[in-house]
Motif scaffolding. Sequence first.
Motif, PDB file in Angstrom:
ATOM      1  N   LYS A   1      40.902  41.339  21.548  1.00  0.00           N
ATOM      2  CA  LYS A   1      40.637  41.060  22.964  1.00  0.00           C
ATOM      3  C   LYS A   1      40.003  42.256  23.653  1.00  0.00           C
ATOM      4  CE  LYS A   1      43.027  39.670  27.226  1.00  0.00           C
ATOM      5  NZ  LYS A   1      44.337  39.317  27.827  1.00  0.00           N
ATOM      6  N   VAL A   2      40.550  43.434  23.392  1.00  0.00           N
ATOM      7  CA  VAL A   2      40.024  44.653  24.018  1.00  0.00           C
ATOM      8  C   VAL A   2      38.636  44.978  23.483  1.00  0.00           C
ATOM      9  CG1 VAL A   2      40.361  47.141  24.286  1.00  0.00           C
ATOM     10  CG2 VAL A   2      42.303  45.584  24.539  1.00  0.00           C
ATOM     11  N   VAL A   3      38.439  44.840  22.200  1.00  0.00           N
ATOM     12  CA  VAL A   3      37.129  45.105  21.598  1.00  0.00           C
ATOM     13  C   VAL A   3      36.068  44.197  22.221  1.00  0.00           C
ATOM     14  CG1 VAL A   3      35.773  44.969  19.470  1.00  0.00           C
ATOM     15  CG2 VAL A   3      38.059  45.987  19.431  1.00  0.00           C
ATOM     16  N   ALA A   4      36.410  42.929  22.412  1.00  0.00           N
ATOM     17  CA  ALA A   4      35.465  41.980  23.010  1.00  0.00           C
ATOM     18  C   ALA A   4      35.164  42.344  24.457  1.00  0.00           C
ATOM     19  CB  ALA A   4      36.029  40.571  22.920  1.00  0.00           C
ATOM     20  N   LEU A   5      36.203  42.728  25.208  1.00  0.00           N
ATOM     21  CA  LEU A   5      35.994  43.129  26.601  1.00  0.00           C
ATOM     22  C   LEU A   5      35.173  44.406  26.692  1.00  0.00           C
ATOM     23  CD1 LEU A   5      39.471  42.340  28.222  1.00  0.00           C
ATOM     24  CD2 LEU A   5      37.258  41.412  28.951  1.00  0.00           C
ATOM     25  N   LYS A   6      35.430  45.356  25.800  1.00  0.00           N
ATOM     26  CA  LYS A   6      34.649  46.591  25.779  1.00  0.00           C
ATOM     27  C   LYS A   6      33.170  46.297  25.581  1.00  0.00           C
ATOM     28  CE  LYS A   6      35.659  50.314  23.530  1.00  0.00           C
ATOM     29  NZ  LYS A   6      36.114  51.253  22.475  1.00  0.00           N
TER      30      LYS A   6
ATOM     31  N   GLU B   1      27.224  45.327  46.923  1.00  0.00           N
ATOM     32  CA  GLU B   1      27.462  43.917  47.234  1.00  0.00           C
ATOM     33  C   GLU B   1      26.601  42.984  46.389  1.00  0.00           C
ATOM     34  OE1 GLU B   1      30.049  42.883  49.359  1.00  0.00           O
ATOM     35  OE2 GLU B   1      30.411  44.986  48.888  1.00  0.00           O
ATOM     36  N   GLU B   2      25.461  43.477  45.940  1.00  0.00           N
ATOM     37  CA  GLU B   2      24.604  42.666  45.071  1.00  0.00           C
ATOM     38  C   GLU B   2      25.170  42.532  43.659  1.00  0.00           C
ATOM     39  OE1 GLU B   2      20.593  44.104  44.984  1.00  0.00           O
ATOM     40  OE2 GLU B   2      20.466  44.217  47.174  1.00  0.00           O
ATOM     41  N   LEU B   3      25.807  43.602  43.186  1.00  0.00           N
ATOM     42  CA  LEU B   3      26.257  43.626  41.798  1.00  0.00           C
ATOM     43  C   LEU B   3      27.672  43.089  41.595  1.00  0.00           C
ATOM     44  CD1 LEU B   3      24.775  47.053  40.613  1.00  0.00           C
ATOM     45  CD2 LEU B   3      23.879  44.756  40.201  1.00  0.00           C
ATOM     46  N   LYS B   4      28.519  43.138  42.619  1.00  0.00           N
ATOM     47  CA  LYS B   4      29.890  42.640  42.471  1.00  0.00           C
ATOM     48  C   LYS B   4      29.940  41.177  42.024  1.00  0.00           C
ATOM     49  CE  LYS B   4      32.703  43.523  45.900  1.00  0.00           C
ATOM     50  NZ  LYS B   4      33.123  43.820  47.287  1.00  0.00           N
ATOM     51  N   PRO B   5      29.158  40.275  42.625  1.00  0.00           N
ATOM     52  CA  PRO B   5      29.213  38.875  42.162  1.00  0.00           C
ATOM     53  C   PRO B   5      28.792  38.711  40.704  1.00  0.00           C
ATOM     54  CG  PRO B   5      28.142  39.027  44.314  1.00  0.00           C
ATOM     55  CD  PRO B   5      28.286  40.425  43.802  1.00  0.00           C
ATOM     56  N   LYS B   6      27.915  39.587  40.243  1.00  0.00           N
ATOM     57  CA  LYS B   6      27.480  39.505  38.839  1.00  0.00           C
ATOM     58  C   LYS B   6      28.638  39.845  37.904  1.00  0.00           C
ATOM     59  CE  LYS B   6      22.676  40.839  39.907  1.00  0.00           C
ATOM     60  NZ  LYS B   6      22.055  39.531  39.617  1.00  0.00           N
ATOM     61  N   ALA B   7      29.389  40.891  38.253  1.00  0.00           N
ATOM     62  CA  ALA B   7      30.536  41.272  37.419  1.00  0.00           C
ATOM     63  C   ALA B   7      31.595  40.178  37.430  1.00  0.00           C
ATOM     64  CB  ALA B   7      31.129  42.591  37.911  1.00  0.00           C
ATOM     65  N   ARG B   8      31.829  39.611  38.601  1.00  0.00           N
ATOM     66  CA  ARG B   8      32.840  38.554  38.688  1.00  0.00           C
ATOM     67  C   ARG B   8      32.405  37.316  37.907  1.00  0.00           C
ATOM     68  NH1 ARG B   8      36.013  36.419  44.156  1.00  0.00           N
ATOM     69  NH2 ARG B   8      37.682  35.377  42.981  1.00  0.00           N
TER      70      ARG B   8
ATOM     71  N   GLU C   1      30.733  37.230  35.294  1.00  0.00           N
ATOM     72  CA  GLU C   1      30.861  37.481  33.861  1.00  0.00           C
ATOM     73  C   GLU C   1      32.318  37.661  33.427  1.00  0.00           C
ATOM     74  OE1 GLU C   1      28.225  40.311  32.137  1.00  0.00           O
ATOM     75  OE2 GLU C   1      26.512  39.723  33.390  1.00  0.00           O
ATOM     76  N   GLY C   2      33.247  37.436  34.367  1.00  0.00           N
ATOM     77  CA  GLY C   2      34.667  37.534  34.029  1.00  0.00           C
ATOM     78  C   GLY C   2      35.179  38.947  33.900  1.00  0.00           C
ATOM     79  N   LEU C   3      34.421  39.913  34.424  1.00  0.00           N
ATOM     80  CA  LEU C   3      34.807  41.328  34.349  1.00  0.00           C
ATOM     81  C   LEU C   3      35.377  41.746  35.702  1.00  0.00           C
ATOM     82  CD1 LEU C   3      31.691  42.580  32.371  1.00  0.00           C
ATOM     83  CD2 LEU C   3      33.960  42.008  31.463  1.00  0.00           C
ATOM     84  N   TRP C   4      36.548  41.236  36.032  1.00  0.00           N
ATOM     85  CA  TRP C   4      37.065  41.328  37.395  1.00  0.00           C
ATOM     86  C   TRP C   4      38.569  41.569  37.360  1.00  0.00           C
ATOM     87  CZ3 TRP C   4      34.221  41.908  41.558  1.00  0.00           C
ATOM     88  CH2 TRP C   4      34.730  41.649  42.824  1.00  0.00           C
ATOM     89  N   ASN C   5      39.041  42.534  38.147  1.00  0.00           N
ATOM     90  CA  ASN C   5      40.476  42.840  38.242  1.00  0.00           C
ATOM     91  C   ASN C   5      41.092  43.117  36.868  1.00  0.00           C
ATOM     92  OD1 ASN C   5      40.401  42.462  41.035  1.00  0.00           O
ATOM     93  ND2 ASN C   5      41.041  40.325  40.907  1.00  0.00           N
ATOM     94  N   LEU C   6      40.360  43.828  36.037  1.00  0.00           N
ATOM     95  CA  LEU C   6      40.841  44.094  34.687  1.00  0.00           C
ATOM     96  C   LEU C   6      42.071  44.998  34.672  1.00  0.00           C
ATOM     97  CD1 LEU C   6      37.398  44.698  32.921  1.00  0.00           C
ATOM     98  CD2 LEU C   6      38.777  42.611  32.880  1.00  0.00           C
ATOM     99  N   PHE C   7      42.316  45.705  35.766  1.00  0.00           N
ATOM    100  CA  PHE C   7      43.416  46.669  35.823  1.00  0.00           C
ATOM    101  C   PHE C   7      44.772  45.995  35.936  1.00  0.00           C
ATOM    102  CE2 PHE C   7      42.655  45.579  40.174  1.00  0.00           C
ATOM    103  CZ  PHE C   7      43.892  45.667  40.795  1.00  0.00           C
TER     104      PHE C   7
END
Length: 402
Positions: free
Chosen positions: A8-13, A48-55, A57-63
């Motif tokens: 899971k971590v390898v894939a997220l990385k 603000e332009e890039l935040k929606p892109k990360a979200r 792609e499912g790369l959101w609140n990873l902490f």
Amino acid sequence: MLYPESEKVVALKRRVVSFMDRHVYPNEERFYKEAEELGPWKVYPVVEELKPKARAEGLWNLFLPESDHGAGLTNFEYAPLCEIMGRSHLAPELFNCSAPDTGNMEVLARYGTKEHQDRWLKPLLAGEIRSCFAMTEPAVASSDATNIESSIVRDRDHYVINGRKWYTTNATDPRCKICVFMGKTDPDNADRHRQQSMVLVPMDTPGVQVLRPIPVFGFYGVPDRASEVLFENVRVPVSNILLGEGRGFEIAQGRLGPGRIHHCMRLIGLSERTLERMCRRASSRIAFGKRVSEQTVTQERIAEARIMIEQARLLTLNAAHAMDTVGNKVAKAEIAMIKVAVPNMACQVIDWAIQAHGGGGTSNDFGLAAAYATARLLRLADGPDEVHRNQIARLELRKYSN
């Protein structure tokens, strides 16, 4: 590898690295330019332009550990992802993983009521608003948190808040809507660690005045939106208290544990990026008839930097593992050790990189000046080196007290 990573971590990385390559590194110059030109009171459009892109792609609140709102990662699993984000000042906020919002979200998730969570946690998790954390004060030595003088006085169904805070990260950001405020509800309590409480203060409450942004080594907004904030007769409902009166110090310790390790994870990534820049620069420059990378002093510094980064990473992973297995309170020595070791390591590595870049290293053309400001700031933020060293020494001496 001493600490193998799960699939899971390898894939997220892999996904985080791809996002950094496609969206973060190509936009860093624009980010620094917007921060300089717009200043700390504005929202930077690139963010603000890039935040929606990360979200998207499912790369959101990873902490967030074990949460429906995040990736459900442990501290140990999050460490390598946080390290990658730390390679750029632009990255953490894009993934909704930047301070002080991460710590404040964890506070609201752990100690907030359902009303607190509905009103403040949900929009923070969605990246719709930002927050600040008001603890440090200019009038007292805030390295000792029990020195805090700000008052929280109950008046029937309200608290009346008075105090002056500084290095309140994020307060100048127009998206900052909520403040986690620490002050004293019981200043005469014989137990100095039961005098403080934490209360939620909406930033639009009458009496809250953001006085000024505070530069960090001349930088406003990057690496930090440090701010000075005045609270004059600020009234908030009694229901805004977190956990109850006298629990502020307890909450602060619970909040700062994860925050400290996140800072260290990011600094390791920043140090890796810095070493990479140092190697590329030294290999491309000729001085006194040969490449700078062929000079023995440069090779020694590169070698020492690699050793120091690896040591810091292993120490940080060990702390993350301890936090996951025995809890933050039991792992306090491990957390304190990385909080001393990692910022000092980063300061040294960045200093060597500046030297390798010559005069240009003192500008921010290569990102080194902002990197140094970040590393040096973190020898003070979340507790100065001296406080952590004292704690480590006390814990060590306790082993031989019989």
